[in-house]
Design a protein around this motif. Structure first.
Motif, PDB file in Angstrom:
ATOM      1  N   LEU A  86       0.847  -1.199   0.000  1.00  0.00           N
ATOM      2  CA  LEU A  86       0.000   0.000   0.000  1.00  0.00           C
ATOM      3  C   LEU A  86       0.884   1.250   0.000  1.00  0.00           C
ATOM      4  O   LEU A  86       1.019   1.925   1.021  1.00  0.00           O
ATOM      5  N   PRO A  87       1.485   1.572  -1.145  1.00  0.00           N
ATOM      6  CA  PRO A  87       2.322   2.774  -1.161  1.00  0.00           C
ATOM      7  C   PRO A  87       1.456   4.005  -0.945  1.00  0.00           C
ATOM      8  O   PRO A  87       0.417   4.151  -1.581  1.00  0.00           O
ATOM      9  N   ARG A  88       1.870   4.859  -0.011  1.00  0.00           N
ATOM     10  CA  ARG A  88       1.051   6.034   0.262  1.00  0.00           C
ATOM     11  C   ARG A  88       1.830   7.085   1.037  1.00  0.00           C
ATOM     12  O   ARG A  88       2.566   6.777   1.963  1.00  0.00           O
ATOM     13  N   PRO A  89       1.633   8.333   0.649  1.00  0.00           N
ATOM     14  CA  PRO A  89       2.118   9.399   1.512  1.00  0.00           C
ATOM     15  C   PRO A  89       1.079   9.620   2.610  1.00  0.00           C
ATOM     16  O   PRO A  89      -0.121   9.470   2.386  1.00  0.00           O
ATOM     17  N   ALA A  90       1.546   9.939   3.783  1.00  0.00           N
ATOM     18  CA  ALA A  90       0.642  10.208   4.911  1.00  0.00           C
ATOM     19  C   ALA A  90       0.963  11.581   5.480  1.00  0.00           C
ATOM     20  O   ALA A  90       2.129  11.961   5.597  1.00  0.00           O
ATOM     21  N   LYS A  91      -0.066  12.315   5.804  1.00  0.00           N
ATOM     22  CA  LYS A  91       0.092  13.612   6.460  1.00  0.00           C
ATOM     23  C   LYS A  91      -0.593  13.482   7.814  1.00  0.00           C
ATOM     24  O   LYS A  91      -1.744  13.089   7.904  1.00  0.00           O
ATOM     25  N   SER A  92       0.142  13.813   8.852  1.00  0.00           N
ATOM     26  CA  SER A  92      -0.388  13.657  10.195  1.00  0.00           C
ATOM     27  C   SER A  92      -0.258  14.971  10.954  1.00  0.00           C
ATOM     28  O   SER A  92       0.830  15.550  11.017  1.00  0.00           O
ATOM     29  N   ASP A  93      -1.365  15.433  11.489  1.00  0.00           N
ATOM     30  CA  ASP A  93      -1.384  16.614  12.359  1.00  0.00           C
ATOM     31  C   ASP A  93      -1.775  16.152  13.752  1.00  0.00           C
ATOM     32  O   ASP A  93      -2.728  15.387  13.909  1.00  0.00           O
ATOM     33  N   GLN A  94      -1.046  16.631  14.745  1.00  0.00           N
ATOM     34  CA  GLN A  94      -1.308  16.180  16.108  1.00  0.00           C
ATOM     35  C   GLN A  94      -1.230  17.366  17.065  1.00  0.00           C
ATOM     36  O   GLN A  94      -0.334  18.183  16.977  1.00  0.00           O
ATOM     37  N   GLU A  95      -2.205  17.424  17.937  1.00  0.00           N
ATOM     38  CA  GLU A  95      -2.237  18.458  18.974  1.00  0.00           C
ATOM     39  C   GLU A  95      -2.298  17.759  20.327  1.00  0.00           C
ATOM     40  O   GLU A  95      -3.119  16.867  20.537  1.00  0.00           O
ATOM     41  N   GLN A  96      -1.409  18.166  21.234  1.00  0.00           N
ATOM     42  CA  GLN A  96      -1.334  17.517  22.542  1.00  0.00           C
ATOM     43  C   GLN A  96      -1.542  18.538  23.654  1.00  0.00           C
ATOM     44  O   GLN A  96      -1.094  19.668  23.548  1.00  0.00           O
ATOM     45  N   GLN A  97      -2.199  18.088  24.697  1.00  0.00           N
ATOM     46  CA  GLN A  97      -2.335  18.879  25.924  1.00  0.00           C
ATOM     47  C   GLN A  97      -1.948  17.983  27.085  1.00  0.00           C
ATOM     48  O   GLN A  97      -2.453  16.867  27.199  1.00  0.00           O
ATOM     49  N   ARG A  98      -1.047  18.487  27.904  1.00  0.00           N
ATOM     50  CA  ARG A  98      -0.587  17.696  29.045  1.00  0.00           C
ATOM     51  C   ARG A  98      -0.697  18.560  30.300  1.00  0.00           C
ATOM     52  O   ARG A  98      -0.269  19.706  30.327  1.00  0.00           O
ATOM     53  N   LEU A  99      -1.271  17.979  31.323  1.00  0.00           N
ATOM     54  CA  LEU A  99      -1.393  18.647  32.620  1.00  0.00           C
ATOM     55  C   LEU A  99      -1.049  17.612  33.683  1.00  0.00           C
ATOM     56  O   LEU A  99      -1.575  16.496  33.658  1.00  0.00           O
ATOM     57  N   ALA A 100      -0.166  17.968  34.576  1.00  0.00           N
ATOM     58  CA  ALA A 100       0.227  17.023  35.619  1.00  0.00           C
ATOM     59  C   ALA A 100       0.595  17.797  36.884  1.00  0.00           C
ATOM     60  O   ALA A 100       1.002  18.953  36.830  1.00  0.00           O
ATOM     61  N   GLY A 101       0.410  17.138  37.995  1.00  0.00           N
ATOM     62  CA  GLY A 101       0.797  17.755  39.268  1.00  0.00           C
ATOM     63  C   GLY A 101       0.961  16.697  40.347  1.00  0.00           C
ATOM     64  O   GLY A 101       0.354  15.632  40.284  1.00  0.00           O
ATOM     65  N   THR A 102       1.806  16.984  41.273  1.00  0.00           N
ATOM     66  CA  THR A 102       1.995  16.105  42.428  1.00  0.00           C
ATOM     67  C   THR A 102       1.909  16.939  43.686  1.00  0.00           C
ATOM     68  O   THR A 102       2.216  18.136  43.698  1.00  0.00           O
ATOM     69  N   LEU A 103       1.490  16.301  44.761  1.00  0.00           N
ATOM     70  CA  LEU A 103       1.375  16.972  46.059  1.00  0.00           C
ATOM     71  C   LEU A 103       1.793  15.967  47.125  1.00  0.00           C
ATOM     72  O   LEU A 103       1.354  14.811  47.101  1.00  0.00           O
ATOM     73  N   THR A 104       2.640  16.390  48.007  1.00  0.00           N
ATOM     74  CA  THR A 104       3.072  15.546  49.125  1.00  0.00           C
ATOM     75  C   THR A 104       2.911  16.340  50.416  1.00  0.00           C
ATOM     76  O   THR A 104       3.369  17.475  50.522  1.00  0.00           O
ATOM     77  N   LEU A 105       2.236  15.733  51.380  1.00  0.00           N
ATOM     78  CA  LEU A 105       2.092  16.317  52.717  1.00  0.00           C
ATOM     79  C   LEU A 105       2.756  15.368  53.709  1.00  0.00           C
ATOM     80  O   LEU A 105       2.522  14.153  53.668  1.00  0.00           O
ATOM     81  N   GLN A 106       3.594  15.913  54.563  1.00  0.00           N
ATOM     82  CA  GLN A 106       4.267  15.099  55.566  1.00  0.00           C
ATOM     83  C   GLN A 106       4.042  15.731  56.943  1.00  0.00           C
ATOM     84  O   GLN A 106       4.061  16.953  57.102  1.00  0.00           O
ATOM     85  N   TRP A 107       3.882  14.840  57.906  1.00  0.00           N
ATOM     86  CA  TRP A 107       3.722  15.310  59.291  1.00  0.00           C
ATOM     87  C   TRP A 107       4.394  14.300  60.200  1.00  0.00           C
ATOM     88  O   TRP A 107       4.202  13.097  60.061  1.00  0.00           O
ATOM     89  N   LYS A 108       5.192  14.804  61.104  1.00  0.00           N
ATOM     90  CA  LYS A 108       5.902  13.937  62.039  1.00  0.00           C
ATOM     91  C   LYS A 108       5.499  14.391  63.440  1.00  0.00           C
ATOM     92  O   LYS A 108       6.144  15.258  64.042  1.00  0.00           O
ATOM     93  N   PRO A 109       4.430  13.795  63.954  1.00  0.00           N
ATOM     94  CA  PRO A 109       3.948  14.230  65.264  1.00  0.00           C
ATOM     95  C   PRO A 109       4.843  13.780  66.424  1.00  0.00           C
ATOM     96  O   PRO A 109       4.790  14.339  67.507  1.00  0.00           O
ATOM     97  N   GLY A 110       5.665  12.767  66.198  1.00  0.00           N
ATOM     98  CA  GLY A 110       6.557  12.291  67.265  1.00  0.00           C
ATOM     99  C   GLY A 110       7.755  11.597  66.664  1.00  0.00           C
ATOM    100  O   GLY A 110       7.842  11.394  65.446  1.00  0.00           O
ATOM    101  N   ASP A 111       8.706  11.186  67.517  1.00  0.00           N
ATOM    102  CA  ASP A 111       9.919  10.541  67.035  1.00  0.00           C
ATOM    103  C   ASP A 111       9.643   9.203  66.352  1.00  0.00           C
ATOM    104  O   ASP A 111      10.379   8.806  65.448  1.00  0.00           O
ATOM    105  N   ASN A 112       8.630   8.486  66.725  1.00  0.00           N
ATOM    106  CA  ASN A 112       8.339   7.172  66.168  1.00  0.00           C
ATOM    107  C   ASN A 112       7.192   7.189  65.159  1.00  0.00           C
ATOM    108  O   ASN A 112       6.754   6.137  64.708  1.00  0.00           O
ATOM    109  N   THR A 113       6.698   8.363  64.781  1.00  0.00           N
ATOM    110  CA  THR A 113       5.557   8.447  63.862  1.00  0.00           C
ATOM    111  C   THR A 113       5.886   9.430  62.736  1.00  0.00           C
ATOM    112  O   THR A 113       6.287  10.561  62.976  1.00  0.00           O
TER     113      THR A 113
END
Length: 179
Positions: free
Chosen positions: A75-102
């Motif tokens: 299947l000989p063929r030229p191909a034309k490809s248009d692509q639009e991308q949207q990326r959204l990402a996020g990270t969140l870290t909460l830390q709490w150390k109420p005592g020496d062993n926790t």
């Protein structure tokens, strides 16, 4: 013998007059294609040149079949490809150390990747089809050149069945989400 391409007008192979497809050939469903001594099918004249056809037939593949050593893209063929991308990402870290062993941690991740893609093609269907669906044996070869491995370098063909195609793909909005 199965002949590739539509034979030229008045073509002879190994001393015998040959018309491929043969006059009166009909598709498997019984529909005649209109092949005769001057036409590959109705309205599709035999325009192959004897020189090009002899060149094809002189190339034998591993099975030794005349014409079997010429490899065309399916299947000989030229191909034309248009692509639009949207990326959204996020990270969140909460830390709490109420005592020496926790130690308490809460990690969150959000990710969204959206893709809209449009592909357009224009392909030569004949090279990937058999005679029963208007394929290569209805195509005339006027000029052809292949490399030492039999792969097409240059070719000029008549009666090629062409198709255009358009395909749009979109990904769903949220693609990954974890907390």
């Amino acid at each position: 013998m199965i002949f590739p391409f539509c034979t030229p007008v008045g073509y002879s192979f190994r001393g015998a007059a040959t018309n491929s497809p043969t006059a009166g050939y009909a598709q498997p469903n019984g529909t005649p294609i209109g092949a005769d001594a001057n036409n590959c099918s109705t309205g599709n004249p035999r325009t192959s040149t004897a020189a090009a056809y002899d060149y094809v037939m002189s190339r034998t593949g591993v099975n030794g079949r005349p014409g079997g050593g010429v490899y065309l893209p399916r299947l000989p063929r030229p191909a034309k490809s248009d692509q639009e991308q949207q990326r959204l990402a996020g990270t969140l870290t909460l830390q709490w150390k109420p005592g020496d062993n926790t130690d308490i941690s809460l990690d969150g991740l959000y990710s969204r990747f959206k893709v809209d893609r449009l592909d357009t093609y224009f392909d030569a269907r004949s090279f990937g089809r058999a005679i029963s669906n208007n394929g290569q044996p209805l195509t005339s070869v006027r000029e052809i050149e292949v490399d030492d491995n039999g792969s097409l370098i240059h070719g000029l063909f008549d009666g090629v069945d062409l198709r255009s195609r358009c395909s749009r793909r979109s990904s769903p909005r949220p693609t990954a989400r974890s907390i």
